[in-house]
Design a protein around this motif. Structure first.
Motif, mmCIF file in Angstrom:
data_model
loop_
_atom_site.group_PDB
_atom_site.id
_atom_site.type_symbol
_atom_site.label_atom_id
_atom_site.label_comp_id
_atom_site.label_asym_id
_atom_site.label_seq_id
_atom_site.Cartn_x
_atom_site.Cartn_y
_atom_site.Cartn_z
ATOM 1 N N ARG A 295 -26.595 26.841 58.263
ATOM 2 C CA ARG A 295 -26.973 25.461 57.706
ATOM 3 C C ARG A 295 -25.470 24.762 57.433
ATOM 4 O O ARG A 295 -25.338 23.531 57.660
ATOM 5 N N ASP A 296 -24.511 25.388 57.169
ATOM 6 C CA ASP A 296 -23.313 24.908 56.994
ATOM 7 C C ASP A 296 -22.545 24.174 58.357
ATOM 8 O O ASP A 296 -21.755 23.345 58.419
ATOM 9 N N PHE A 297 -23.105 24.743 59.429
ATOM 10 C CA PHE A 297 -22.736 24.308 60.696
ATOM 11 C C PHE A 297 -23.662 23.420 61.342
ATOM 12 O O PHE A 297 -23.597 22.824 62.307
ATOM 13 N N GLY A 298 -24.451 22.856 60.348
ATOM 14 C CA GLY A 298 -25.525 21.845 60.892
ATOM 15 C C GLY A 298 -26.684 22.111 61.353
ATOM 16 O O GLY A 298 -27.265 21.392 62.198
ATOM 17 N N LEU A 299 -27.094 23.696 61.522
ATOM 18 C CA LEU A 299 -28.090 24.030 62.134
ATOM 19 C C LEU A 299 -29.506 24.362 61.125
ATOM 20 O O LEU A 299 -29.080 25.116 60.082
ATOM 21 N N GLU A 300 -30.501 23.971 61.242
ATOM 22 C CA GLU A 300 -31.739 24.202 60.679
ATOM 23 C C GLU A 300 -32.553 25.112 61.259
ATOM 24 O O GLU A 300 -32.790 24.950 62.458
ATOM 25 N N PHE A 301 -33.116 26.066 60.454
ATOM 26 C CA PHE A 301 -34.083 26.934 61.133
ATOM 27 C C PHE A 301 -35.396 27.020 60.014
ATOM 28 O O PHE A 301 -35.318 27.115 59.031
ATOM 29 N N ARG A 302 -36.621 27.023 60.656
ATOM 30 C CA ARG A 302 -37.854 27.282 59.916
ATOM 31 C C ARG A 302 -38.613 28.354 60.965
ATOM 32 O O ARG A 302 -38.386 28.503 62.031
ATOM 33 N N ARG A 303 -39.425 29.113 60.213
ATOM 34 C CA ARG A 303 -40.403 30.108 60.701
ATOM 35 C C ARG A 303 -39.496 30.923 61.622
ATOM 36 O O ARG A 303 -39.940 31.199 62.961
ATOM 37 N N VAL A 304 -38.313 31.665 61.240
ATOM 38 C CA VAL A 304 -37.700 32.393 62.069
ATOM 39 C C VAL A 304 -38.597 33.766 62.445
ATOM 40 O O VAL A 304 -39.022 34.375 61.535
ATOM 41 N N PRO A 305 -38.662 34.092 63.779
ATOM 42 C CA PRO A 305 -39.448 35.282 64.180
ATOM 43 C C PRO A 305 -38.709 36.619 63.662
ATOM 44 O O PRO A 305 -37.497 36.734 63.841
ATOM 45 N N LEU A 306 -39.590 37.179 63.148
ATOM 46 C CA LEU A 306 -39.239 38.649 62.571
ATOM 47 C C LEU A 306 -39.815 39.850 63.409
ATOM 48 O O LEU A 306 -41.138 39.669 63.184
ATOM 49 N N LEU A 336 -40.546 39.529 50.760
ATOM 50 C CA LEU A 336 -40.702 39.432 52.217
ATOM 51 C C LEU A 336 -41.965 38.458 52.308
ATOM 52 O O LEU A 336 -42.161 37.564 53.197
ATOM 53 N N ARG A 337 -43.083 39.151 51.472
ATOM 54 C CA ARG A 337 -44.530 38.082 51.443
ATOM 55 C C ARG A 337 -44.143 36.764 50.943
ATOM 56 O O ARG A 337 -44.845 35.981 51.598
ATOM 57 N N ASP A 338 -43.198 36.502 50.047
ATOM 58 C CA ASP A 338 -43.142 35.083 49.499
ATOM 59 C C ASP A 338 -42.333 34.438 50.602
ATOM 60 O O ASP A 338 -42.941 33.299 50.616
ATOM 61 N N HIS A 339 -41.437 34.940 51.207
ATOM 62 C CA HIS A 339 -40.752 33.839 52.269
ATOM 63 C C HIS A 339 -41.603 33.824 53.546
ATOM 64 O O HIS A 339 -41.425 32.752 54.227
ATOM 65 N N TYR A 340 -42.690 34.739 53.775
ATOM 66 C CA TYR A 340 -43.683 34.258 54.665
ATOM 67 C C TYR A 340 -44.599 33.122 54.463
ATOM 68 O O TYR A 340 -44.670 32.436 55.295
ATOM 69 N N GLU A 341 -44.817 33.302 53.114
ATOM 70 C CA GLU A 341 -45.677 32.010 52.642
ATOM 71 C C GLU A 341 -45.128 30.827 52.617
ATOM 72 O O GLU A 341 -45.624 29.831 53.020
ATOM 73 N N LYS A 342 -43.705 30.889 52.414
ATOM 74 C CA LYS A 342 -42.889 29.608 52.345
ATOM 75 C C LYS A 342 -42.646 28.997 53.769
ATOM 76 O O LYS A 342 -42.521 28.016 54.009
ATOM 77 N N GLY A 343 -42.590 29.985 54.804
ATOM 78 C CA GLY A 343 -42.502 29.435 56.242
ATOM 79 C C GLY A 343 -40.947 29.649 56.570
ATOM 80 O O GLY A 343 -40.618 29.084 57.553
ATOM 81 N N ASP A 344 -40.233 30.414 55.908
ATOM 82 C CA ASP A 344 -38.975 30.686 56.108
ATOM 83 C C ASP A 344 -38.865 31.699 57.367
ATOM 84 O O ASP A 344 -37.965 31.369 58.251
ATOM 85 N N ILE A 345 -39.811 32.508 57.211
ATOM 86 C CA ILE A 345 -39.596 33.474 58.414
ATOM 87 C C ILE A 345 -41.138 33.957 58.838
ATOM 88 O O ILE A 345 -42.255 33.265 58.206
ATOM 89 N N ASP A 346 -41.317 34.408 60.269
ATOM 90 C CA ASP A 346 -42.764 34.607 60.775
ATOM 91 C C ASP A 346 -42.830 36.008 61.409
ATOM 92 O O ASP A 346 -42.015 36.127 62.080
ATOM 93 N N LEU A 347 -43.864 36.829 60.920
ATOM 94 C CA LEU A 347 -43.872 38.087 61.240
ATOM 95 C C LEU A 347 -44.551 38.228 62.592
ATOM 96 O O LEU A 347 -45.697 37.586 62.894
ATOM 97 N N HIS A 348 -43.952 38.920 63.456
ATOM 98 C CA HIS A 348 -44.501 39.174 64.827
ATOM 99 C C HIS A 348 -44.558 40.590 65.253
ATOM 100 O O HIS A 348 -43.727 41.213 64.839
ATOM 101 N N HIS A 349 -45.693 41.011 65.839
ATOM 102 C CA HIS A 349 -45.864 42.574 66.047
ATOM 103 C C HIS A 349 -45.101 42.631 67.501
ATOM 104 O O HIS A 349 -45.267 41.769 68.441
#
Length: 381
Positions: A295-306, A336-349
């Motif tokens: 974010r300091d570099f000016g990059l924003e990320f949402r729903r980062v795949p894990l 982990l569950r909280d940040h999935y619900e907030k939309g920070d990360i997205d879990l993939h199989h």
């Protein structure tokens, strides 16, 4: 006499001649950092919100980045004029030597081309092999055999603890550019308090693997996209001594591997689901730190795949109704569950065959090891 920890086994009666005293005071690095920080902030720089050794200066559309490690500084920017101005400013204020384009930094060798950047420790690797008389050893294609299962080996013959720790320390520094030996080195490091012959043999195998791949390093492609993702995996009850599981995680920015870890979990997992869930939580924690840094570099990320290869661990994170089945999992891992619900990360199989973090959890056969090593970007220059 030779100082403790720096005895030379080949020349025990030799003494060191002091050329120059190092900075004697323990607080010297902190005092220097405070002085440099005050100077940079006064010149209009902004400090990183997460990484306090990162400073950024923006002038119009141009950006200057400055990264500090005690009294070593790496800087670069989008404008030649801005870089030259910073170099002149620092030279006037401090006694500094300008090294030019980055080619060598803290033992890391950096080769920059238009296609990308290659970082390796070829010289350091050869020095380590020479130090432990393994320069002419027979090369091997993997750092650890799939049949190796290290334990305390109390019946085995004890070996020189000082030499063993020296080997571990040398190899741990090498993991800065060699994620392919991370698991093997960390496994051997668990037995430093009472090393046996079997542990020393495992270390020597890692050195024989380095003899096979001395010039390998990490490739960062210039054409790589700026998309963030993470992989997490766990080896259930992998530790033969305490039956704790091993977590393996790695994080990519586009196709470039920028962070990885292999570590024993702090508590004994009661199921494979718990072991995978704890590993995913560790990966999530690292991804959140990277999101804040970028974010300091000016990059924003949402729903980062894990990417995780356990459907049950993903279900636990996505479905809070399963709380009756997760009472044995410590509360702190449920963020982990909280940040999935907030939309920070997205879990993939992901299929186990494509799970890149597998290389950080257990010994693999030659074909699988070589394939995953290539996927991580560890290659010949």
């Amino acid at each position: 006499r030779q100082p403790p920890g720096f005895e030379n086994p080949k020349y025990p009666n030799h003494v060191f001649k002091l050329h120059k005293a190092l900075y004697g005071l323990k607080q010297a690095p902190r005092a220097w950092y405070e002085r440099l920080k005050a100077f940079l902030l006064d010149k209009g720089f902004k400090m990183g919100s997460v990484d306090k050794t990162l400073f950024l200066l923006k002038q119009g559309t141009d950006t200057l980045l400055v990264q500090i490690y005690v009294d070593d500084i790496i800087f670069g920017g989008s404008s030649h004029a801005l870089v030259a101005k910073f170099s002149d400013t620092m030279s006037r204020e401090f006694e500094m030597s300008m090294m030019g384009e980055l080619t060598f930094f803290l033992g890391l060798q950096i080769k920059q081309t238009r296609e990308g950047t290659f970082v390796h420790q070829g010289k350091y690797t050869k020095d380590v092999l020479k130090k432990f008389d393994m320069g002419e050893a027979k090369p091997l294609s993997t750092p650890m055999s799939t049949t190796t299962a290290l334990d305390e080996d109390k019946e085995g013959e004890a070996v020189d603890q000082k030499e063993y720790r020296s080997m571990i320390g040398s190899l741990l520094y090498l993991t800065a550019t060699r994620p392919d030996i991370q698991f093997a080195v960390c496994l051997c490091a668990r037995f430093q308090s009472s090393p046996r012959t079997s542990h020393r043999q495992a270390i020597k195998r890692i050195l024989r693997y380095l003899r096979f791949t001395p010039e390998f390093g990490l490739w960062f492609s210039a054409s790589s996209s700026l998309s963030l993702c993470g992989y997490s995996d766990a080896d259930y009850a992998g530790c033969r001594v305490e039956r704790k599981s091993t977590s393996g995680t790695c994080q990519f920015l586009g196709s470039s591997l920028v962070s990885w870890s292999s570590r024993k979990q702090s508590s004994v997992a009661q199921s494979t689901t718990e072991a995978e869930y704890v590993a995913a939580a560790a990966c999530c924690s690292q991804l959140l730190w990277m999101i804040a840094t970028l974010r300091d570099f000016g990059l924003e990320f949402r729903r980062v795949p894990l990417f995780c290869d356990s459907t049950s661990a993903i279900s636990v994170a996505k479905n809070p109704v399963l709380h009756s089945k997760t009472k044995h999992i410590e509360v702190r891992f449920h963020f982990l569950r909280d940040h999935y619900e907030k939309g920070d990360i997205d879990l993939h199989h992901i299929d186990t065959q494509n799970q890149l973090a597998d290389i950080f959890t257990k010994p693999l056969d030659q074909a699988q090891f070589a394939r995953l090593r290539g996927e991580l970007g560890v290659c010949f220059p």
